[in-house]
Design an enzyme around this catalytic site. Structure first.
Site, PDB file in Angstrom:
ATOM      1  N   ARG A 105      -5.154  43.004 -31.670  1.00 13.27           N
ATOM      2  CA  ARG A 105      -4.795  44.419 -31.546  1.00 13.27           C
ATOM      3  C   ARG A 105      -3.444  44.655 -30.870  1.00 13.27           C
ATOM      4  O   ARG A 105      -3.060  43.923 -29.965  1.00 13.27           O
ATOM      5  CB  ARG A 105      -5.876  45.150 -30.753  1.00 13.27           C
ATOM      6  N   HIS A 130      -4.897  43.190 -36.705  1.00 13.62           N
ATOM      7  CA  HIS A 130      -4.676  42.142 -37.708  1.00 13.62           C
ATOM      8  C   HIS A 130      -3.624  42.528 -38.757  1.00 13.62           C
ATOM      9  O   HIS A 130      -3.814  42.318 -39.963  1.00 13.62           O
ATOM     10  CB  HIS A 130      -5.992  41.784 -38.404  1.00 13.62           C
ATOM     11  N   HIS A 204      -9.012  33.233 -39.170  1.00 13.45           N
ATOM     12  CA  HIS A 204     -10.145  34.073 -38.786  1.00 13.45           C
ATOM     13  C   HIS A 204     -11.448  33.577 -39.426  1.00 13.45           C
ATOM     14  O   HIS A 204     -12.242  34.375 -39.944  1.00 13.45           O
ATOM     15  CB  HIS A 204      -9.856  35.518 -39.206  1.00 13.45           C
ATOM     16  N   ASP A 278     -15.823  39.564 -27.318  1.00 17.90           N
ATOM     17  CA  ASP A 278     -14.689  39.857 -28.194  1.00 17.90           C
ATOM     18  C   ASP A 278     -13.457  39.848 -27.296  1.00 17.90           C
ATOM     19  O   ASP A 278     -12.781  40.859 -27.133  1.00 17.90           O
ATOM     20  CB  ASP A 278     -14.888  41.211 -28.886  1.00 17.90           C
ATOM     21  N   GLU A 341     -10.286  32.144 -32.356  1.00 15.34           N
ATOM     22  CA  GLU A 341      -8.983  32.417 -32.958  1.00 15.34           C
ATOM     23  C   GLU A 341      -7.856  32.120 -31.968  1.00 15.34           C
ATOM     24  O   GLU A 341      -7.562  32.935 -31.099  1.00 15.34           O
ATOM     25  CB  GLU A 341      -8.908  33.889 -33.371  1.00 15.34           C
TER      26      GLU A 341
END
Ligand code: BGC
Length: 379
Positions: A105, A130, A204, A278, A341
């Site tokens: 982000r 992304h 991803h 996350d 990631e």
């Protein structure tokens, strides 16, 4: 099984390839249908002598499948994805894709570089995610080379024009995937630009080491991340700027820990904001270093992920909500898979204290991911 190199201009090598029994891993092109606008999608399958194989798509430089043996040599596809090209565009989720120009982000969908403000698409609440609506994951990449050998490899190239999705500079991006006989898959991302810009490119893939079709989720997977610190976020998942100590929190993975242990721990507001994990974990050290070790007790498979990136985003698949049907008629639900990631910290362009995501003309951006698979006994 020995196969031959297939690729533009490689016809002359055919005889050599057939006779070259020493070539271990193989690389083969095959069609993968087309998107609805008629653009053909090509797959390249890399396979090694252990039966491990990975299918890469020209659409999004995507890992479409990744078959990994367990201790008995039993193969399972350990990534989620779709059976057809158009589903990658329609259903989304960035499955196995190469994400960019800026993975993760950017807060309030804008950044400033050299005094100039660059507005970007807000495609995730108020934020940019992304690379925008049509990020690198939804582009048709050019296959530059396909090579059998040790390792077998494919190189894909994408030209991202100046102003693409709001980003400055014409960017030339390459993704090289290389499969070795030791069951490791190496991914090398590189990029060059003709104007100062920002870059953050990663893969991803959604992993489930038990197998995407196994019926087991990932909450029993045991995860180790060597990070001492992570970047806590606000309720829109933008880092606050703090580097927080993981000690004594749900984020302490320095010792191997079952993912399910704290993924529902609502006493930690960070878990509530993320609906689970996350978050971006800070990786200390230089060069290629361990980012994560993931083990599935059901199958005995282990993935060791090494990277050159300064951080790794651990996303526990919280937004898989059962609305997407993936490969082999499987519904994808929360906890079915997770992403690891390697990348620059989220929102770095707006956080001067974070490691820089800037790329200047004449310099080369690199991000290397080394995925080492192994198998022990299962439970
Ligand atoms: C992000 C998640 C996001 C997901 C989309 C991950 O990289 O961390 O917040 O929902 O990508 O697939």
């Amino acid at each position: 099984m020995r196969k031959t190199v297939r690729g533009a201009g490689w016809a002359g090598c055919l005889l050599f390839a057939v006779n070259a029994g020493a070539w271990a891993a193989t690389a083969e092109r095959e069609p993968f249908g087309a998107t609805s606008d008629g653009t053909a999608v090509t797959a390249v399958v890399l396979a090694n002598d252990n039966g491990m194989h990975v299918r890469l798509l020209s659409l999004g430089a995507t890992i479409q499948s990744l078959a990994v043996p367990d201790a008995d040599g039993e193969l399972a596809d350990v990534v989620l994805g779709y059976d057809s090209a158009q589903e990658y565009l329609d259903k989304g989720g960035y499955h196995g894709a190469t994400v960019g120009r800026y993975a993760n982000r950017i807060g309030k969908a804008a950044f400033t570089l050299d005094g100039k403000r660059y507005p970007l698409e807000a495609n995730n609440g108020p934020n940019h995610l992304h690379g925008g609506v049509v990020g690198f994951d939804k582009r048709h990449w050019t296959i530059e080379s396909v090579e059998s050998g040790s390792p077998a490899s494919v190189v894909l190239r994408l030209e991202s024009p100046d102003g693409d999705s709001g980003y400055p500079g014409k960017l030339t991006v390459r993704a090289r995937y290389a499969l070795s006989d030791d069951n490791s898959l190496r991914i090398d991302y590189t990029a060059t630009t003709d104007k100062p810009t920002i870059v953050n490119i990663t893969n991803h893939a959604y992993f489930n080491l038990a197998g995407a079709d196994s019926g087991h989720g990932i909450l029993d997977h045991v995860l180790e991340i060597p990070s001492r610190r992570y970047t806590p976020v606000d309720e829109t998942l933008i880092p606050t700027g703090e580097l927080r100590d993981v000690a004594g929190t749900a984020f302490d993975f320095r010792e191997p820990r079952r993912i399910g242990d704290a993924v529902r721990d609502a006493t930690d507001p960070q878990i509530v904001f993320g609906r689970g994990y996350d978050h971006n974990f800070v990786l200390d050290g230089e060069g290629l270093k361990l980012a994560a070790r993931l083990h599935d007790p059901h199958s005995g498979r282990t993935l060791e992920l090494l990277t050159s990136a300064p951080a790794v985003q651990f996303y526990s698949g919280n937004f898989l909500d059962g609305t997407n049907i993936g490969k082999h008629d499987q519904i994808y639900r929360q906890g079915d898979a997770l992403c690891l990631e390697p990348q620059v910290y989220p929102d770095s362009p707006n956080k001067p204290a974070f490691p820089s995501a800037r790329l200047n003309p004449g310099d080369t951006y690199t991000n290397t991911l080394l995925l080492r698979f192994s198998s022990g006994s299962s439970d």
